[in-house]
Design a protein around this motif. Structure first.
Motif, PDB file in Angstrom:
ATOM      1  N   ILE A 112       0.811  -1.221   0.000  1.00  0.00           N
ATOM      2  CA  ILE A 112       0.000   0.000   0.000  1.00  0.00           C
ATOM      3  C   ILE A 112       0.847   1.275   0.000  1.00  0.00           C
ATOM      4  O   ILE A 112       0.312   2.372  -0.132  1.00  0.00           O
ATOM      5  N   HIS A 113       2.158   1.142   0.154  1.00  0.00           N
ATOM      6  CA  HIS A 113       3.083   2.283   0.093  1.00  0.00           C
ATOM      7  C   HIS A 113       2.730   3.395   1.084  1.00  0.00           C
ATOM      8  O   HIS A 113       2.864   4.579   0.776  1.00  0.00           O
ATOM      9  N   ALA A 114       2.292   3.019   2.274  1.00  0.00           N
ATOM     10  CA  ALA A 114       1.903   4.003   3.284  1.00  0.00           C
ATOM     11  C   ALA A 114       3.136   4.534   4.014  1.00  0.00           C
ATOM     12  O   ALA A 114       4.160   3.867   4.100  1.00  0.00           O
ATOM     13  N   THR A 115       2.989   5.738   4.557  1.00  0.00           N
ATOM     14  CA  THR A 115       4.034   6.351   5.373  1.00  0.00           C
ATOM     15  C   THR A 115       3.473   6.625   6.757  1.00  0.00           C
ATOM     16  O   THR A 115       2.472   7.344   6.891  1.00  0.00           O
ATOM     17  N   VAL A 116       4.104   6.060   7.772  1.00  0.00           N
ATOM     18  CA  VAL A 116       3.704   6.337   9.144  1.00  0.00           C
ATOM     19  C   VAL A 116       4.101   7.783   9.447  1.00  0.00           C
ATOM     20  O   VAL A 116       5.253   8.173   9.238  1.00  0.00           O
ATOM     21  N   THR A 117       3.142   8.574   9.913  1.00  0.00           N
ATOM     22  CA  THR A 117       3.398   9.986  10.199  1.00  0.00           C
ATOM     23  C   THR A 117       3.414  10.285  11.695  1.00  0.00           C
ATOM     24  O   THR A 117       3.922  11.327  12.108  1.00  0.00           O
ATOM     25  N   GLU A 118       2.863   9.379  12.500  1.00  0.00           N
ATOM     26  CA  GLU A 118       2.846   9.557  13.953  1.00  0.00           C
ATOM     27  C   GLU A 118       2.757   8.187  14.605  1.00  0.00           C
ATOM     28  O   GLU A 118       1.997   7.332  14.152  1.00  0.00           O
ATOM     29  N   MET A 119       3.528   7.989  15.653  1.00  0.00           N
ATOM     30  CA  MET A 119       3.489   6.728  16.395  1.00  0.00           C
ATOM     31  C   MET A 119       3.841   7.029  17.842  1.00  0.00           C
ATOM     32  O   MET A 119       4.920   7.565  18.124  1.00  0.00           O
ATOM     33  N   ARG A 120       2.925   6.723  18.716  1.00  0.00           N
ATOM     34  CA  ARG A 120       3.152   6.902  20.152  1.00  0.00           C
ATOM     35  C   ARG A 120       2.185   5.967  20.876  1.00  0.00           C
ATOM     36  O   ARG A 120       1.260   5.434  20.254  1.00  0.00           O
ATOM     37  N   PRO A 121       2.368   5.760  22.169  1.00  0.00           N
ATOM     38  CA  PRO A 121       1.411   4.922  22.867  1.00  0.00           C
ATOM     39  C   PRO A 121      -0.026   5.416  22.673  1.00  0.00           C
ATOM     40  O   PRO A 121      -0.297   6.616  22.740  1.00  0.00           O
TER      41      PRO A 121
ATOM     42  N   ALA B 215      -0.117  -0.845  18.651  1.00  0.00           N
ATOM     43  CA  ALA B 215       0.030  -1.958  19.590  1.00  0.00           C
ATOM     44  C   ALA B 215       1.482  -2.138  20.006  1.00  0.00           C
ATOM     45  O   ALA B 215       1.774  -2.357  21.183  1.00  0.00           O
ATOM     46  N   GLU B 216       2.401  -2.023  19.069  1.00  0.00           N
ATOM     47  CA  GLU B 216       3.822  -2.159  19.400  1.00  0.00           C
ATOM     48  C   GLU B 216       4.299  -1.027  20.300  1.00  0.00           C
ATOM     49  O   GLU B 216       5.157  -1.224  21.148  1.00  0.00           O
ATOM     50  N   ALA B 217       3.732   0.167  20.122  1.00  0.00           N
ATOM     51  CA  ALA B 217       4.126   1.317  20.944  1.00  0.00           C
ATOM     52  C   ALA B 217       3.471   1.301  22.315  1.00  0.00           C
ATOM     53  O   ALA B 217       3.934   2.000  23.219  1.00  0.00           O
ATOM     54  N   THR B 218       2.397   0.529  22.493  1.00  0.00           N
ATOM     55  CA  THR B 218       1.570   0.633  23.682  1.00  0.00           C
ATOM     56  C   THR B 218       1.590  -0.603  24.575  1.00  0.00           C
ATOM     57  O   THR B 218       1.535  -0.485  25.798  1.00  0.00           O
ATOM     58  N   CYS B 219       1.625  -1.775  24.000  1.00  0.00           N
ATOM     59  CA  CYS B 219       1.481  -3.011  24.771  1.00  0.00           C
ATOM     60  C   CYS B 219       2.560  -3.114  25.848  1.00  0.00           C
ATOM     61  O   CYS B 219       3.755  -3.004  25.543  1.00  0.00           O
ATOM     62  N   PRO B 220       2.154  -3.309  27.098  1.00  0.00           N
ATOM     63  CA  PRO B 220       3.148  -3.462  28.173  1.00  0.00           C
ATOM     64  C   PRO B 220       4.088  -4.639  27.878  1.00  0.00           C
ATOM     65  O   PRO B 220       3.692  -5.625  27.240  1.00  0.00           O
ATOM     66  N   SER B 221       5.309  -4.548  28.352  1.00  0.00           N
ATOM     67  CA  SER B 221       6.319  -5.563  28.037  1.00  0.00           C
ATOM     68  C   SER B 221       5.992  -6.940  28.602  1.00  0.00           C
ATOM     69  O   SER B 221       6.504  -7.949  28.111  1.00  0.00           O
ATOM     70  N   ASP B 222       5.109  -7.013  29.596  1.00  0.00           N
ATOM     71  CA  ASP B 222       4.742  -8.311  30.168  1.00  0.00           C
ATOM     72  C   ASP B 222       3.506  -8.915  29.507  1.00  0.00           C
ATOM     73  O   ASP B 222       2.971  -9.917  29.958  1.00  0.00           O
TER      74      ASP B 222
ATOM     75  N   GLU C 247      -6.530   4.276  17.436  1.00  0.00           N
ATOM     76  CA  GLU C 247      -6.502   4.867  18.776  1.00  0.00           C
ATOM     77  C   GLU C 247      -7.016   3.897  19.828  1.00  0.00           C
ATOM     78  O   GLU C 247      -7.928   3.119  19.560  1.00  0.00           O
ATOM     79  N   THR C 248      -6.430   3.986  21.009  1.00  0.00           N
ATOM     80  CA  THR C 248      -6.929   3.293  22.195  1.00  0.00           C
ATOM     81  C   THR C 248      -6.834   4.257  23.370  1.00  0.00           C
ATOM     82  O   THR C 248      -6.270   5.344  23.253  1.00  0.00           O
ATOM     83  N   ASP C 249      -7.363   3.830  24.503  1.00  0.00           N
ATOM     84  CA  ASP C 249      -7.241   4.584  25.745  1.00  0.00           C
ATOM     85  C   ASP C 249      -6.284   3.827  26.660  1.00  0.00           C
ATOM     86  O   ASP C 249      -6.272   2.584  26.657  1.00  0.00           O
ATOM     87  N   PRO C 250      -5.474   4.521  27.457  1.00  0.00           N
ATOM     88  CA  PRO C 250      -4.472   3.836  28.293  1.00  0.00           C
ATOM     89  C   PRO C 250      -5.045   2.731  29.175  1.00  0.00           C
ATOM     90  O   PRO C 250      -4.445   1.660  29.295  1.00  0.00           O
ATOM     91  N   GLU C 251      -6.209   2.966  29.760  1.00  0.00           N
ATOM     92  CA  GLU C 251      -6.769   1.968  30.679  1.00  0.00           C
ATOM     93  C   GLU C 251      -7.168   0.664  29.979  1.00  0.00           C
ATOM     94  O   GLU C 251      -7.299  -0.377  30.629  1.00  0.00           O
ATOM     95  N   GLN C 252      -7.345   0.689  28.666  1.00  0.00           N
ATOM     96  CA  GLN C 252      -7.700  -0.536  27.942  1.00  0.00           C
ATOM     97  C   GLN C 252      -6.604  -1.596  28.052  1.00  0.00           C
ATOM     98  O   GLN C 252      -6.876  -2.783  27.920  1.00  0.00           O
ATOM     99  N   TRP C 253      -5.368  -1.184  28.248  1.00  0.00           N
ATOM    100  CA  TRP C 253      -4.232  -2.103  28.266  1.00  0.00           C
ATOM    101  C   TRP C 253      -3.958  -2.683  29.644  1.00  0.00           C
ATOM    102  O   TRP C 253      -3.049  -3.490  29.811  1.00  0.00           O
TER     103      TRP C 253
END
Length: 154
Positions: A35-44, A81-88, A114-120
């Motif tokens: 799809i030749h997409a460009t990630v423009t923002e990545m954060r938890p 998911a990679e930016a947000t999922c806790p390491s455990d 998008e997700t909300d912090p408490e979801q994790w």
């Protein structure tokens, strides 16, 4: 911090860094490259990408094909998911529910997850909200990608 988020932090500020990151990330799941997409923002809890309208992703009416939009949503969700999922914990896509709400006209669409912090905080189903918006601001795609999140075995 995940290896993908570390890579984002190292590359995104460089000249052409977001494109470089996106090319490397596309190797994680090779269909992302189609799809030749460009990630423009990545954060938890948030990821965003631009999906350009190219001949290879167009449908018979000249708009971005529905499955290309789904690939964009999966790519954004994976970055989130990679930016947000806790390491455990670990995550795995479980299902996708999408509504196509308008034509994907224009030179590109912006796809967000998008997700909300408490979801994790707990194991089980986790809904990632996804949508695609045209350059003109029209939402052409929205829905949920359901993840299964579970604790890693010790």
């Amino acid at each position: 911090m995940s290896a993908l988020l570390t890579l984002w932090k190292k590359t995104s500020g460089l000249p052409a860094g977001k494109k470089i990151f996106s090319t490397i990330y596309s190797q994680k799941a090779p269909y992302f490259g189609s799809i030749h997409a460009t990630v423009t923002e990545m954060r938890p809890n948030y990821a965003e990408l631009h999906l350009p309208k190219r001949r290879s992703v167009q449908n018979h009416i000249g708009t971005i094909h529905a499955i290309a939009l789904c690939n964009g949503a999966e790519m954004a969700m994976g970055a989130l998911a990679e930016a947000t999922c806790p390491s455990d914990k670990r995550w795995l896509p479980k299902s996708m529910s999408i509504a196509y709400t308008a034509k994907s006209d224009g030179p590109f669409v912006t796809v967000t997850a998008e997700t909300d912090p408490e979801q994790w905080e707990k194991d089980g189903d986790l809904d990632v909200r996804v949508k695609a918006v045209t350059e003109a601001g029209v939402t052409c795609f929205e829905g949920v990608i359901k993840l299964w999140v579970s604790s890693k075995k010790k």
